[in-house]
Motif scaffolding. Structure first.
Motif, PDB file in Angstrom:
ATOM      1  N   VAL A 155       0.852  -1.189   0.000  1.00 42.71           N
ATOM      2  CA  VAL A 155       0.000   0.000   0.000  1.00 42.71           C
ATOM      3  C   VAL A 155       0.886   1.236   0.000  1.00 42.71           C
ATOM      4  O   VAL A 155       1.781   1.357   0.849  1.00 42.71           O
ATOM      5  CB  VAL A 155      -0.937   0.026   1.233  1.00 42.71           C
ATOM      6  CG1 VAL A 155      -1.778   1.313   1.244  1.00 42.71           C
ATOM      7  CG2 VAL A 155      -1.837  -1.196   1.257  1.00 42.71           C
ATOM      8  N   VAL A 156       0.634   2.142  -0.931  1.00 38.73           N
ATOM      9  CA  VAL A 156       1.361   3.402  -0.992  1.00 38.73           C
ATOM     10  C   VAL A 156       0.379   4.523  -0.667  1.00 38.73           C
ATOM     11  O   VAL A 156      -0.657   4.673  -1.324  1.00 38.73           O
ATOM     12  CB  VAL A 156       1.975   3.633  -2.388  1.00 38.73           C
ATOM     13  CG1 VAL A 156       2.668   5.001  -2.441  1.00 38.73           C
ATOM     14  CG2 VAL A 156       2.954   2.519  -2.722  1.00 38.73           C
ATOM     15  N   VAL A 157       0.699   5.296   0.369  1.00 31.59           N
ATOM     16  CA  VAL A 157      -0.152   6.410   0.801  1.00 31.59           C
ATOM     17  C   VAL A 157       0.536   7.714   0.408  1.00 31.59           C
ATOM     18  O   VAL A 157       1.702   7.936   0.766  1.00 31.59           O
ATOM     19  CB  VAL A 157      -0.382   6.374   2.331  1.00 31.59           C
ATOM     20  CG1 VAL A 157      -1.299   7.521   2.751  1.00 31.59           C
ATOM     21  CG2 VAL A 157      -0.965   5.034   2.753  1.00 31.59           C
ATOM     22  N   THR A 181      -4.321   6.458   7.598  1.00 34.69           N
ATOM     23  CA  THR A 181      -4.420   5.438   6.549  1.00 34.69           C
ATOM     24  C   THR A 181      -3.274   4.448   6.651  1.00 34.69           C
ATOM     25  O   THR A 181      -3.478   3.221   6.610  1.00 34.69           O
ATOM     26  CB  THR A 181      -4.388   6.109   5.166  1.00 34.69           C
ATOM     27  OG1 THR A 181      -5.454   7.053   5.055  1.00 34.69           O
ATOM     28  CG2 THR A 181      -4.533   5.071   4.057  1.00 34.69           C
ATOM     29  N   ALA A 182      -2.060   4.973   6.770  1.00 28.68           N
ATOM     30  CA  ALA A 182      -0.879   4.112   6.827  1.00 28.68           C
ATOM     31  C   ALA A 182      -0.921   3.195   8.045  1.00 28.68           C
ATOM     32  O   ALA A 182      -0.620   1.997   7.954  1.00 28.68           O
ATOM     33  CB  ALA A 182       0.377   4.978   6.850  1.00 28.68           C
ATOM     34  N   LEU A 183      -1.305   3.742   9.192  1.00 31.04           N
ATOM     35  CA  LEU A 183      -1.390   2.927  10.404  1.00 31.04           C
ATOM     36  C   LEU A 183      -2.440   1.836  10.259  1.00 31.04           C
ATOM     37  O   LEU A 183      -2.223   0.682  10.630  1.00 31.04           O
ATOM     38  CB  LEU A 183      -1.740   3.814  11.605  1.00 31.04           C
ATOM     39  CG  LEU A 183      -0.586   4.518  12.305  1.00 31.04           C
ATOM     40  CD1 LEU A 183      -1.114   5.413  13.415  1.00 31.04           C
ATOM     41  CD2 LEU A 183       0.395   3.491  12.875  1.00 31.04           C
ATOM     42  N   SER A 184      -3.582   2.221   9.724  1.00 30.35           N
ATOM     43  CA  SER A 184      -4.669   1.258   9.564  1.00 30.35           C
ATOM     44  C   SER A 184      -4.253   0.111   8.656  1.00 30.35           C
ATOM     45  O   SER A 184      -4.470  -1.062   8.975  1.00 30.35           O
ATOM     46  CB  SER A 184      -5.901   1.981   8.994  1.00 30.35           C
ATOM     47  OG  SER A 184      -6.932   1.067   8.693  1.00 30.35           O
ATOM     48  N   ALA A 185      -3.647   0.439   7.518  1.00 25.20           N
ATOM     49  CA  ALA A 185      -3.225  -0.604   6.575  1.00 25.20           C
ATOM     50  C   ALA A 185      -2.142  -1.485   7.182  1.00 25.20           C
ATOM     51  O   ALA A 185      -2.165  -2.712   7.028  1.00 25.20           O
ATOM     52  CB  ALA A 185      -2.732   0.046   5.281  1.00 25.20           C
ATOM     53  N   VAL A 220      -8.827   5.487   8.258  1.00 21.25           N
ATOM     54  CA  VAL A 220      -8.890   4.123   8.799  1.00 21.25           C
ATOM     55  C   VAL A 220      -9.600   3.184   7.827  1.00 21.25           C
ATOM     56  O   VAL A 220      -9.145   2.064   7.560  1.00 21.25           O
ATOM     57  CB  VAL A 220      -9.601   4.131  10.165  1.00 21.25           C
ATOM     58  CG1 VAL A 220     -10.015   2.724  10.559  1.00 21.25           C
ATOM     59  CG2 VAL A 220      -8.681   4.703  11.226  1.00 21.25           C
ATOM     60  N   VAL A 221     -10.720   3.653   7.285  1.00 22.77           N
ATOM     61  CA  VAL A 221     -11.489   2.784   6.375  1.00 22.77           C
ATOM     62  C   VAL A 221     -10.726   2.547   5.070  1.00 22.77           C
ATOM     63  O   VAL A 221     -10.642   1.410   4.583  1.00 22.77           O
ATOM     64  CB  VAL A 221     -12.874   3.406   6.094  1.00 22.77           C
ATOM     65  CG1 VAL A 221     -13.606   2.614   5.017  1.00 22.77           C
ATOM     66  CG2 VAL A 221     -13.702   3.445   7.377  1.00 22.77           C
ATOM     67  N   ALA A 222     -10.145   3.609   4.498  1.00 21.39           N
ATOM     68  CA  ALA A 222      -9.389   3.451   3.253  1.00 21.39           C
ATOM     69  C   ALA A 222      -8.189   2.530   3.455  1.00 21.39           C
ATOM     70  O   ALA A 222      -7.898   1.665   2.607  1.00 21.39           O
ATOM     71  CB  ALA A 222      -8.925   4.816   2.745  1.00 21.39           C
ATOM     72  N   GLY A 223      -7.486   2.697   4.573  1.00 18.27           N
ATOM     73  CA  GLY A 223      -6.333   1.843   4.843  1.00 18.27           C
ATOM     74  C   GLY A 223      -6.726   0.387   5.024  1.00 18.27           C
ATOM     75  O   GLY A 223      -6.055  -0.522   4.530  1.00 18.27           O
ATOM     76  N   ARG A 224      -7.832   0.170   5.721  1.00 17.86           N
ATOM     77  CA  ARG A 224      -8.289  -1.202   5.952  1.00 17.86           C
ATOM     78  C   ARG A 224      -8.698  -1.880   4.640  1.00 17.86           C
ATOM     79  O   ARG A 224      -8.306  -3.023   4.373  1.00 17.86           O
ATOM     80  CB  ARG A 224      -9.457  -1.192   6.932  1.00 17.86           C
ATOM     81  CG  ARG A 224      -9.988  -2.597   7.253  1.00 17.86           C
ATOM     82  CD  ARG A 224     -10.928  -2.545   8.436  1.00 17.86           C
ATOM     83  NE  ARG A 224     -12.088  -1.707   8.162  1.00 17.86           N
ATOM     84  CZ  ARG A 224     -12.594  -0.824   9.025  1.00 17.86           C
ATOM     85  NH1 ARG A 224     -12.038  -0.640  10.189  1.00 17.86           N
ATOM     86  NH2 ARG A 224     -13.664  -0.122   8.711  1.00 17.86           N
ATOM     87  N   ILE A 225      -9.478  -1.162   3.820  1.00 22.62           N
ATOM     88  CA  ILE A 225      -9.916  -1.763   2.551  1.00 22.62           C
ATOM     89  C   ILE A 225      -8.724  -2.011   1.633  1.00 22.62           C
ATOM     90  O   ILE A 225      -8.639  -3.057   0.968  1.00 22.62           O
ATOM     91  CB  ILE A 225     -10.942  -0.850   1.849  1.00 22.62           C
ATOM     92  CG1 ILE A 225     -12.209  -0.738   2.698  1.00 22.62           C
ATOM     93  CG2 ILE A 225     -11.288  -1.398   0.470  1.00 22.62           C
ATOM     94  CD1 ILE A 225     -13.246   0.223   2.133  1.00 22.62           C
ATOM     95  N   ALA A 226      -7.790  -1.068   1.593  1.00 21.40           N
ATOM     96  CA  ALA A 226      -6.616  -1.250   0.748  1.00 21.40           C
ATOM     97  C   ALA A 226      -5.841  -2.494   1.172  1.00 21.40           C
ATOM     98  O   ALA A 226      -5.414  -3.290   0.330  1.00 21.40           O
ATOM     99  CB  ALA A 226      -5.723  -0.010   0.827  1.00 21.40           C
ATOM    100  N   SER A 227      -5.683  -2.677   2.467  1.00 20.06           N
ATOM    101  CA  SER A 227      -4.963  -3.855   2.956  1.00 20.06           C
ATOM    102  C   SER A 227      -5.729  -5.133   2.634  1.00 20.06           C
ATOM    103  O   SER A 227      -5.128  -6.140   2.243  1.00 20.06           O
ATOM    104  CB  SER A 227      -4.744  -3.736   4.467  1.00 20.06           C
ATOM    105  OG  SER A 227      -4.005  -4.828   4.949  1.00 20.06           O
TER     106      SER A 227
END
Length: 426
Positions: free
Chosen positions: A7-9, A19-23, A412-419
């Motif tokens: 994942v690239v933020v 986002t980065a933390l969530s992913a 948080v949501v974007a990072g989770r879905i990306a992961s």
């Protein structure tokens, strides 16, 4: 060798860091690309979820259903907002998590700000507390006029507030940075003083308390501009409380904001703990790929360096952060040229009334339910590009006091879905 991550933020503000933390916490290998200093150091350090919506909001969660359909909160829902706050609580020791209701925090302008989370250093200053207060300003900290702030505050709160301005301690230059003054309190430096021709020295915290005591009167709590230490504010406050025999609190200030810097440091520490790789100081200027992004391109000393990834999240901020750009002809997203809806006639971008409904305040990209960025036909611009924070459209963070909440929740949501997508297509 190509630089490649799951994942690239793109963007190093609170949305990008969330986002980065969530992913990363979902198991992805994450790269965070940051161009300039985080805007957190220019912010108050307060975490606003929703302060206003047709009037003052007491409970942000009760007001979500009344927001427009295009509002980012309608996409991530109450669960997303709570997940964003949970992430914040895991990174900081902020107060406010005991209730869904907004706290009312005095500002340096003498107004009241509804906010969901606040530094514990501000906890004793809440406007819902009816104890009389003394606000103390310093001659060299001109942004905080304590007597004026107290006068304004007294008009809106159920207690007496007085204000006094005193000289700061020692022989600091009149233009000394606020961080230098905070450092003196952090280190409890010895402060020289001369009385009746005799020179002595006192620890800075004791000397500050001695300067305030003659003005204390019946006040049960004392508010200072938020400069009571950069690294150890809790220790400084405890010392002052012991000296004064009254509770002490910080009043959030404008830039440079020490609470904002402390918050930034807490996030950076958490990113490091989670193994997020951070590359900062250079802008993202281009990308590679077709229907799916393959890489974003960073310019460094005249060279263009691609950062490859499986999933990408855009968190570059809004008009203020340059994540959204505008000319006389159009509004645009400058890296991927994503669609940004705006009235064709630029004279419709703003309202004639200063406090009217300004279209420009809601400029930003549109997304689907998975926060993928949409084109003008409502289709994803790229299958693997999502957006979080101020680059999103459909809300007015300044009027609503919702900027931090949107950044945390969509991040948080974007990072989770990306992961999750990385795990679906390993």
């Amino acid at each position: 060798m190509a630089i490649e991550d799951d994942v690239v933020v793109v963007g190093g503000g609170i949305a990008g860091m969330a986002t980065a933390l969530s992913a990363a916490r979902e198991g992805a290998q994450v790269r965070l690309l940051s161009h300039k200093e985080s805007t957190l150091r220019h912010a108050s350090g307060l975490i606003d979820v929703l302060g206003y919506a047709d009037g003052l909001v007491a409970d942000p969660f009760e007001a979500i259903s009344g927001l427009p359909e295009e509002h980012p909160y309608r996409t991530v829902g109450e669960e997303g907002i709570r997940d964003g706050l949970d992430l914040l609580d895991s990174v900081t020791d902020y107060a406010g998590g005991h209730t869904d209701r907004n706290a009312l925090v005095p500002t340096f302008g003498g107004r009241i700000k509804p906010t969901a989370r606040y530094p514990k250093t501000s906890a004793s200053g809440l406007a819902s507390d009816d104890r009389d207060s003394l606000l103390v300003g310093f001659e060299t900290v001109v942004d905080f006029d304590a007597p004026l702030a107290a006068e304004r505050l007294s008009a809106d709160v159920p207690f007496d507030a007085r204000g006094v301005t005193v000289a700061f301690l020692g022989d600091f230059r009149t233009d000394a940075r606020i961080t230098r003054l905070a450092h003196a309190l952090d280190e409890n430096e010895r402060i020289e003083r001369t009385r009746n021709g005799i020179s002595t020295s006192l620890p800075a915290r004791t000397a500050l308390a001695e300067r305030v005591k003659p003005h204390l009167g019946d006040a049960e709590r004392v508010g200072f501009p938020a400069m009571l230490g950069e690294e150890r504010p809790g220790e400084v406050i405890a010392s002052l409380e012991a000296e004064l025999g009254a509770d002490v609190f910080e009043v959030p200030m404008g830039p440079p904001s020490l609470p904002g810097m402390r918050l930034e440091t807490a996030f950076h520490d958490a990113l490091k703990d989670e193994g997020v790789r951070t590359t900062s100081g250079n802008p993202v200027v281009d990308f590679e790929g077709g229907d799916e992004l393959e890489a974003v391109v960073v310019e460094r000393n005249g060279a263009e360096i691609p950062f490859y990834g499986d999933q990408f999240v855009l968190a570059t901020g809004g008009l203020v952060g340059k994540g959204i750009d505008s000319t006389r002809e159009r509004v645009s997203e400058p890296i991927f040229d994503c669609h940004v809806p705006a009235p064709e006639d630029r004279y419709d971008w703003s309202d004639p009334e200063a406090f009217g409904e300004h279209s420009f305040a809601r400029f930003g990209v549109e997304t689907d339910d998975e926060l993928r960025v949409l084109d003008a036909d409502g289709e994803p611009e790229f299958d693997n590009l999502r957006a979080a924070g101020g680059v999103l459209g459909g809300y007015d963070f300044a009027a609503e006091k919702s900027g931090s909440g949107v950044s945390l929740s969509t991040g948080v949501v974007a990072g989770r879905i990306a992961s999750e997508q990385v795990n679906v297509n390993p």
